[in-house]
Design a protein around this motif. Structure first.
Motif, PDB file in Angstrom:
ATOM      1  N   SER A 299       0.852  -1.186   0.000  1.00  0.00           N
ATOM      2  CA  SER A 299       0.000   0.000   0.000  1.00  0.00           C
ATOM      3  C   SER A 299       0.886   1.232   0.000  1.00  0.00           C
ATOM      4  N   GLY A 300       0.273   2.377  -0.300  1.00  0.00           N
ATOM      5  CA  GLY A 300       0.989   3.639  -0.202  1.00  0.00           C
ATOM      6  C   GLY A 300       1.379   4.261  -1.522  1.00  0.00           C
ATOM      7  N   GLY A 301       1.142   3.585  -2.623  1.00  0.00           N
ATOM      8  CA  GLY A 301       1.479   4.169  -3.909  1.00  0.00           C
ATOM      9  C   GLY A 301       0.514   5.279  -4.279  1.00  0.00           C
ATOM     10  N   GLY A 302       0.824   5.963  -5.378  1.00  0.00           N
ATOM     11  CA  GLY A 302      -0.058   7.033  -5.830  1.00  0.00           C
ATOM     12  C   GLY A 302       0.624   7.949  -6.814  1.00  0.00           C
ATOM     13  N   LEU A 303      -0.043   9.086  -7.067  1.00  0.00           N
ATOM     14  CA  LEU A 303       0.462  10.106  -7.989  1.00  0.00           C
ATOM     15  C   LEU A 303       0.950  11.294  -7.174  1.00  0.00           C
ATOM     16  N   VAL A 304       2.216  11.681  -7.387  1.00  0.00           N
ATOM     17  CA  VAL A 304       2.773  12.823  -6.674  1.00  0.00           C
ATOM     18  C   VAL A 304       3.596  13.667  -7.624  1.00  0.00           C
ATOM     19  N   GLN A 305       3.820  14.906  -7.235  1.00  0.00           N
ATOM     20  CA  GLN A 305       4.686  15.779  -8.015  1.00  0.00           C
ATOM     21  C   GLN A 305       6.157  15.518  -7.671  1.00  0.00           C
ATOM     22  N   ALA A 306       7.011  15.815  -8.603  1.00  0.00           N
ATOM     23  CA  ALA A 306       8.441  15.665  -8.366  1.00  0.00           C
ATOM     24  C   ALA A 306       8.856  16.480  -7.140  1.00  0.00           C
ATOM     25  N   GLY A 307       9.753  15.900  -6.360  1.00  0.00           N
ATOM     26  CA  GLY A 307      10.228  16.546  -5.150  1.00  0.00           C
ATOM     27  C   GLY A 307       9.461  16.176  -3.892  1.00  0.00           C
ATOM     28  N   ARG A 308       8.299  15.554  -4.067  1.00  0.00           N
ATOM     29  CA  ARG A 308       7.491  15.165  -2.909  1.00  0.00           C
ATOM     30  C   ARG A 308       7.889  13.777  -2.417  1.00  0.00           C
ATOM     31  N   SER A 309       7.156  13.313  -1.396  1.00  0.00           N
ATOM     32  CA  SER A 309       7.494  12.039  -0.755  1.00  0.00           C
ATOM     33  C   SER A 309       6.312  11.080  -0.760  1.00  0.00           C
ATOM     34  N   LEU A 310       6.631   9.808  -0.690  1.00  0.00           N
ATOM     35  CA  LEU A 310       5.646   8.745  -0.489  1.00  0.00           C
ATOM     36  C   LEU A 310       6.262   7.699   0.425  1.00  0.00           C
ATOM     37  N   ARG A 311       5.392   6.994   1.150  1.00  0.00           N
ATOM     38  CA  ARG A 311       5.852   5.888   1.981  1.00  0.00           C
ATOM     39  C   ARG A 311       5.081   4.635   1.597  1.00  0.00           C
ATOM     40  N   LEU A 312       5.790   3.641   1.152  1.00  0.00           N
ATOM     41  CA  LEU A 312       5.181   2.363   0.817  1.00  0.00           C
ATOM     42  C   LEU A 312       5.266   1.424   2.017  1.00  0.00           C
ATOM     43  N   SER A 313       4.225   0.618   2.160  1.00  0.00           N
ATOM     44  CA  SER A 313       4.204  -0.406   3.210  1.00  0.00           C
ATOM     45  C   SER A 313       3.882  -1.752   2.584  1.00  0.00           C
ATOM     46  N   CYS A 314       4.383  -2.803   3.191  1.00  0.00           N
ATOM     47  CA  CYS A 314       4.093  -4.164   2.744  1.00  0.00           C
ATOM     48  C   CYS A 314       3.911  -5.030   3.982  1.00  0.00           C
ATOM     49  N   VAL A 315       2.702  -5.524   4.160  1.00  0.00           N
ATOM     50  CA  VAL A 315       2.385  -6.377   5.304  1.00  0.00           C
ATOM     51  C   VAL A 315       2.377  -7.827   4.847  1.00  0.00           C
ATOM     52  N   VAL A 316       3.090  -8.659   5.590  1.00  0.00           N
ATOM     53  CA  VAL A 316       3.184 -10.083   5.275  1.00  0.00           C
ATOM     54  C   VAL A 316       2.333 -10.871   6.259  1.00  0.00           C
ATOM     55  N   SER A 317       1.502 -11.738   5.737  1.00  0.00           N
ATOM     56  CA  SER A 317       0.659 -12.575   6.599  1.00  0.00           C
ATOM     57  C   SER A 317       0.875 -14.047   6.268  1.00  0.00           C
ATOM     58  N   GLY A 318       0.349 -14.911   7.141  1.00  0.00           N
ATOM     59  CA  GLY A 318       0.495 -16.351   6.920  1.00  0.00           C
ATOM     60  C   GLY A 318       1.864 -16.878   7.278  1.00  0.00           C
ATOM     61  N   ILE A 319       2.569 -16.119   8.147  1.00  0.00           N
ATOM     62  CA  ILE A 319       3.947 -16.467   8.493  1.00  0.00           C
ATOM     63  C   ILE A 319       4.006 -17.505   9.608  1.00  0.00           C
ATOM     64  N   THR A 320       4.852 -18.516   9.414  1.00  0.00           N
ATOM     65  CA  THR A 320       5.121 -19.500  10.449  1.00  0.00           C
ATOM     66  C   THR A 320       6.597 -19.475  10.836  1.00  0.00           C
ATOM     67  N   TYR A 321       7.466 -19.282   9.843  1.00  0.00           N
ATOM     68  CA  TYR A 321       8.905 -19.277  10.074  1.00  0.00           C
ATOM     69  C   TYR A 321       9.451 -17.865   9.941  1.00  0.00           C
TER      70      TYR A 321
END
Length: 117
Positions: free
Chosen positions: A7-29
């Motif tokens: 999540s966290g993608g989108g359209l931004v102007q040059a010079g601005r910031s974005l923060r992407l996140s990635c949540v992992v589920s179903g983890i055992t190890y």
């Protein structure tokens, strides 16, 4: 079943910031390396940044000093803070993990980042 949701993608102007996140589920190890890749139209997928289980990081030269990868092991989440974005950063960004003792690779579905000039 291991799943990665970005999540966290989108359209931004040059010079601005974005923060992407990635949540992992179903983890055992243990999750070993976590990484962000990107693929621009007509180009091969490239590694943007990765972070080991101990926190060591590496970056592709084009994003050094602008992007920061981090992870929260308690939340099974990896982040990509992207500052000073440039139009050439436009791509679909994919989360990737190296998982378990066999080192199986898993991918997220991707999130679009578009930087306008």
């Amino acid at each position: 079943q291991v799943q990665l949701v970005e999540s966290g993608g989108g359209l931004v102007q040059a010079g601005r910031s974005l923060r992407l996140s990635c949540v992992v589920s179903g983890i055992t190890y243990r999750i070993n390396t976590m990484a962000w890749y990107r693929q621009a139209p007509g180009k091969q997928r490239e590694l943007v940044a990765d972070i080991s289980s101990s926190g060591s990081t590496k970056y592709v030269n084009s994003v050094k000093g602008r992007f920061t990868i981090s992870r929260d092991n308690a939340k099974n989440t990896v982040y990509l803070q992207m500052n000073s974005l440039k139009p050439e950063d436009t791509a679909v960004y994919y989360c990737n993990i190296n998982y378990g003792w066999r080192g199986v690779l898993y991918w997220g579905q991707g999130t679009q980042v578009t930087v306008s000039s």
